[in-house]
Design a protein around this motif. Structure first.
Motif, PDB file in Angstrom:
ATOM      1  N   GLY A   1      14.488 -23.125   7.074  1.00 38.75           N
ATOM      2  CA  GLY A   1      14.359 -21.734   7.475  1.00 38.75           C
ATOM      3  C   GLY A   1      15.367 -21.264   8.502  1.00 38.75           C
ATOM      4  O   GLY A   1      15.172 -20.219   9.111  1.00 38.75           O
ATOM      5  N   ALA A   2      16.422 -21.994   8.729  1.00 37.20           N
ATOM      6  CA  ALA A   2      17.429 -21.538   9.689  1.00 37.20           C
ATOM      7  C   ALA A   2      18.817 -21.940   9.213  1.00 37.20           C
ATOM      8  O   ALA A   2      18.974 -22.762   8.310  1.00 37.20           O
ATOM      9  CB  ALA A   2      17.151 -22.124  11.067  1.00 37.20           C
ATOM     10  N   TYR A   3      19.817 -21.313   9.803  1.00 34.65           N
ATOM     11  CA  TYR A   3      21.208 -21.624   9.493  1.00 34.65           C
ATOM     12  C   TYR A   3      21.927 -22.032  10.764  1.00 34.65           C
ATOM     13  O   TYR A   3      21.376 -21.981  11.861  1.00 34.65           O
ATOM     14  CB  TYR A   3      21.916 -20.388   8.941  1.00 34.65           C
ATOM     15  N   THR A   4      23.186 -22.399  10.587  1.00 35.08           N
ATOM     16  CA  THR A   4      24.066 -22.480  11.744  1.00 35.08           C
ATOM     17  C   THR A   4      24.850 -21.165  11.754  1.00 35.08           C
ATOM     18  O   THR A   4      24.425 -20.199  11.143  1.00 35.08           O
ATOM     19  CB  THR A   4      25.013 -23.680  11.623  1.00 35.08           C
ATOM     20  N   CYS A   5      25.979 -21.140  12.416  1.00 37.95           N
ATOM     21  CA  CYS A   5      26.784 -19.914  12.442  1.00 37.95           C
ATOM     22  C   CYS A   5      27.548 -19.761  11.116  1.00 37.95           C
ATOM     23  O   CYS A   5      27.962 -20.746  10.524  1.00 37.95           O
ATOM     24  CB  CYS A   5      27.772 -20.009  13.599  1.00 37.95           C
ATOM     25  N   PRO A   6      27.735 -18.519  10.643  1.00 39.29           N
ATOM     26  CA  PRO A   6      28.513 -18.312   9.421  1.00 39.29           C
ATOM     27  C   PRO A   6      29.859 -19.056   9.415  1.00 39.29           C
ATOM     28  O   PRO A   6      30.301 -19.546   8.378  1.00 39.29           O
ATOM     29  CB  PRO A   6      28.744 -16.810   9.400  1.00 39.29           C
ATOM     30  N   LYS A   7      30.467 -19.179  10.566  1.00 38.07           N
ATOM     31  CA  LYS A   7      31.773 -19.852  10.618  1.00 38.07           C
ATOM     32  C   LYS A   7      31.642 -21.316  10.204  1.00 38.07           C
ATOM     33  O   LYS A   7      32.568 -21.893   9.648  1.00 38.07           O
ATOM     34  CB  LYS A   7      32.362 -19.780  12.029  1.00 38.07           C
ATOM     35  N   PHE A   8      30.493 -21.932  10.506  1.00 37.16           N
ATOM     36  CA  PHE A   8      30.305 -23.324  10.099  1.00 37.16           C
ATOM     37  C   PHE A   8      30.049 -23.413   8.597  1.00 37.16           C
ATOM     38  O   PHE A   8      30.380 -24.398   7.967  1.00 37.16           O
ATOM     39  CB  PHE A   8      29.135 -23.961  10.860  1.00 37.16           C
ATOM     40  N   LEU A   9      29.453 -22.365   8.047  1.00 30.03           N
ATOM     41  CA  LEU A   9      29.212 -22.350   6.607  1.00 30.03           C
ATOM     42  C   LEU A   9      30.532 -22.284   5.841  1.00 30.03           C
ATOM     43  O   LEU A   9      30.631 -22.752   4.719  1.00 30.03           O
ATOM     44  CB  LEU A   9      28.333 -21.157   6.209  1.00 30.03           C
ATOM     45  N   GLY A  10      31.523 -21.693   6.475  1.00 31.14           N
ATOM     46  CA  GLY A  10      32.811 -21.559   5.790  1.00 31.14           C
ATOM     47  C   GLY A  10      33.900 -22.417   6.404  1.00 31.14           C
ATOM     48  O   GLY A  10      35.077 -22.259   6.071  1.00 31.14           O
TER      49      GLY A  10
END
Ligand code: SF4
Ligand code: SF4
Lengths: 318, 369
Positions: A85-94
């Motif tokens: 139910g959580a993410y890291t920062c969008p920058k880490f996703l990319g």
């Protein structure tokens, strides 16, 4: 098969290096870690990065460049999610895609995906996929992963005993500082422990006789619990930790004041700054100072501000 | 209750229509102006992305005009939008206003919560009635998007400058009073007739440009300086990656824009292999698709510090190189001025026109302006 793997000493290095190290070594890789950030790192990163990127990502680019001629591949995991139910920062996703975008002469980028949201099965599939770069033996991959997990547990314990990640990674002993003041430092680990970009904040404070506590030194459970007082659960795991630590200190007053370190142009920081400052104001229990760092932050100005803050806290104590 | 909501392009038309159907009182915030922006900048966190600042301004102006309940969408991350409502509430309360806040979290964040919020917004109505209201209201909103898409594409070809803009405004007015499904269908026909009646010169060699980027900046003409109308008037035919109903709708097929999420992700894959929140992945995917379809160029708009689209911006140069496709990324914040944007657009259009000329050597030169 890959032999020498480069690990940039930036971003999530401060959170997961011991785990990555044990894992990669368990897979039979040699590891080269880039050296600590310097002016050169920042210049190299800044010249390659789009201007609007946050400083930590620019610094990360600088570390990739340093590793360019020393390794067969760069280790840039895609850390999508570290809990349900959580993410890291969008920058880490990319991040792996960003790494590939900067300079075509970089070595190849190894980008295992760590995504807890997908469930155990998918998680391990991704892991095994990644392990194939090194070995065809499944059990070796899994064993290496287990070694990584246990290294991380040891690391976590060291942090909770009061070491900073840098000290823990360097196998330093816990030292007792006998300051007459204690300050909690909250923020992303790559801002707090990269001593070049924060002008040696922790060392300076200790030299001034200030004891330092950081987000990483507080147990996960406590952070999670404190952050649950937010009006809505934060969907960024790492920022939840930052919020948790500040709320923790505001409530139990185990420190005399709080410095919240954030980077210019950071997306999540721009919002949690509001939550932290308004909670500090509402409680009125402890002074909180937000310290913004960017590549142009003037050394003198920043140190003066911290000094003034420390003086104010001392004055407040008597 | 006097509910209000932030502006975002035609959203006010859609919301008014829905509120009229549910029967609750509402106030449309005054149209976004520089003053709105200034209000937002004053109260919003400094490094927040522009949409947060402008929408805080909208809310404050609506409260001043007598609204007492703020309606805002929620979200589950990873881009900042999903936490906007909480920040808005915190900041506007600290500014001294008193109000209720209703946050419509997507069904993904909990179905129960979603239904309960809907019931608050349509007091006394059953789930079935609410569902019907949404269905028919949303269907009407889709027509508005279809009309907009048509105008974007054909404005460049109009014989008399300004005709399309006039016709588009009339078409929206024709749609406004339509209530039942029959009325909507009939109004749609009429509205399209009005747009189609605009005299066009389809032989005119217009440039073809794709517009991509962050949804709010794309959809809100105040913050993008009405860039689309400007480009149309400059003889550039446009296709855009985001439409209002595609964006708020639950479908992954994007019926208005016409390209599914899956196709977009597929196209982006060699460059960006994961979603990154917001429009990061769509921005990259659409650029590749537009490149393959032979567009003359791609214009990329996003707010300063926007996380997903700065990722896209970092990646666009590779696509541009691989496909020999000119792209222009414009970063917008509260200091951006229209004059600067227009200057850069003019240069970009010149570049595209020259490129087209070189490609079609021997054919008639491109008419611009
Ligand atoms: S959390 Fe902030 S500083 Fe860290 S990568 Fe994301 S935007 Fe940059
Ligand atoms: S897409 Fe970008 S500008 Fe829009 S809310 Fe998210 S981070 Fe902000």
């Amino acid at each position: 098969m890959c032999a020498t793997i480069g690990v940039p000493q930036a971003l999530l290095y401060y959170k997961y290096y011991p785990q990555w190290e044990a894992f990669l070594k368990g897979l039979g890789a040699e590891i080269v870690v880039s050296s600590a950030t310097t002016k050169r790192t920042i210049n190299a990163g800044t010249s390659l990065a789009e201007n609007e990127l946050c400083l930590p990502v620019k610094v990360f680019f600088g570390h990739l460049v340093e590793l360019r001629n020393q390794v067969d591949a760069l280790f840039v995991p895609r850390v999508v999610s570290v809990e349900n139910g959580a993410y890291t920062c969008p920058k880490f996703l990319g991040l792996p895609d960003l790494a590939r975008s900067i300079d075509s002469s970089l070595p190849s980028v190894l980008d295992p995906t760590f995504n807890r949201r997908l469930g155990r099965k998918k998680f391990y599939e991704a892991l095994l996929d990644f392990g194939k770069h090194f070995t065809n033996k499944k059990y070796r991959i899994l064993r290496a992963w287990m070694m990584g997990l246990s290294a991380q547990r040891v690391f976590q314990r060291k942090l909770e005993s009061g070491l900073t990640p840098v000290e823990a990674i360097a196998n330093a002993e816990v030292q007792t500082y006998k300051g007459n003041l204690k300050i909690g430092i909250a923020g992303h680990p790559y801002n707090i422990y990269d001593s070049y970009i924060n002008l040696n904040l922790i060392k300076r404070l200790r030299e001034w006789g200030v004891d330092v506590a950081t987000t990483e030194m507080i147990p996960q459970r406590t952070l999670e619990h404190e952050a649950s007082y937010l009006p809505k659960r934060l969907f960024w795991s790492y920022e939840k930790e930052v919020v948790g630590s500040v709320f923790h200190w505001l409530r139990n007053k185990s420190v005399d004041g709080i410095i919240y370190v954030l980077s210019f142009a950071c997306g999540p920081d721009s919002l949690i700054q509001v939550l932290l400052e308004s909670e500090a104001k509402r409680r009125g229990s402890l002074p909180l100072m937000s310290l913004v760092i960017d590549e142009h932050s003037g050394e003198a100005g920043m140190i003066t501000r911290v000094e003034a803050f420390v003086d104010m806290l001392r004055w407040r104590k008597v | 209750m006097r509910a209000t909501f932030p502006h975002m392009g035609k959203l006010d038309m859609v919301m008014s229509d829905l509120f009229d159907r549910t029967g609750i009182g509402y106030i449309v915030p005054p149209r976004t102006t520089t003053k709105t922006l200034q209000l937002g900048v004053r109260y919003a966190p400094e490094f927040a992305c522009l949409p947060l600042k402008v929408t805080i301004g909208n809310f404050i102006e609506a409260l001043e005009a007598g609204a007492d309940t703020l309606l805002m969408a929620g979200g589950v991350g990873p881009c900042r939008f999903g936490y906007y409502a909480q920040i808005q509430e915190c900041v506007i309360k600290e500014a001294g206003y008193d109000f209720d806040m209703i946050i419509l979290e997507p069904p993904g964040a909990g179905y129960r919560l979603f239904i309960n919020t809907l019931k608050k917004l349509a007091p006394g109505k059953s789930i079935l009635e609410i569902w019907q209201i949404i269905k028919i209201g949303f269907g009407k909103a889709r027509v508005l998007d279809e009309l907009e898409k048509y105008a974007l594409k054909y404005r460049a070809y109009e014989v008399k400058r300004g005709d399309t803009t006039k016709a588009y405004k009339r078409a929206l007015e024709i749609m406004r009073p339509a209530i039942t499904a029959d009325e909507i269908a009939q109004a749609r026909e009429e509205a399209f007739l009005v747009l189609e009646a605009v005299e066009k010169d389809m032989q005119r060699p217009c440039l073809k440009m794709g517009i991509i980027g962050e949804f709010y900046v794309l959809l809100e003409p105040f913050v993008n300086f009405d860039i689309e109308e400007y480009l149309g008037n400059m003889g550039v035919s446009l296709e855009r990656s985001v439409y209002l109903t595609d964006w708020i709708g639950p479908s992954k097929e994007n019926p208005i824009m016409g390209i599914s999420d899956k196709e977009v992700a597929q196209a982006a894959k060699p460059y960006l292999n994961h979603f990154v929140g917001g429009e990061g992945l769509p921005s990259v995917g659409h650029t590749v698709i537009y490149a393959k379809e032979g567009f003359d160029g791609v214009l990329h708009l996003f707010p300063f510090t926007c996380m997903p689209d700065i990722i896209a911006k970092s990646i666009l140069p590779q696509i541009s190189r691989d496909f020999d496709l000119p792209t222009l990324s414009l970063v917008i914040d509260e200091q951006t001025g229209k004059a600067g944007v227009i200057t850069r657009l003019e240069a970009f259009i010149d570049l595209l026109a020259n490129k087209r000329k070189q490609k079609e050597f021997g054919k008639s030169p491109v008419l611009v302006g």
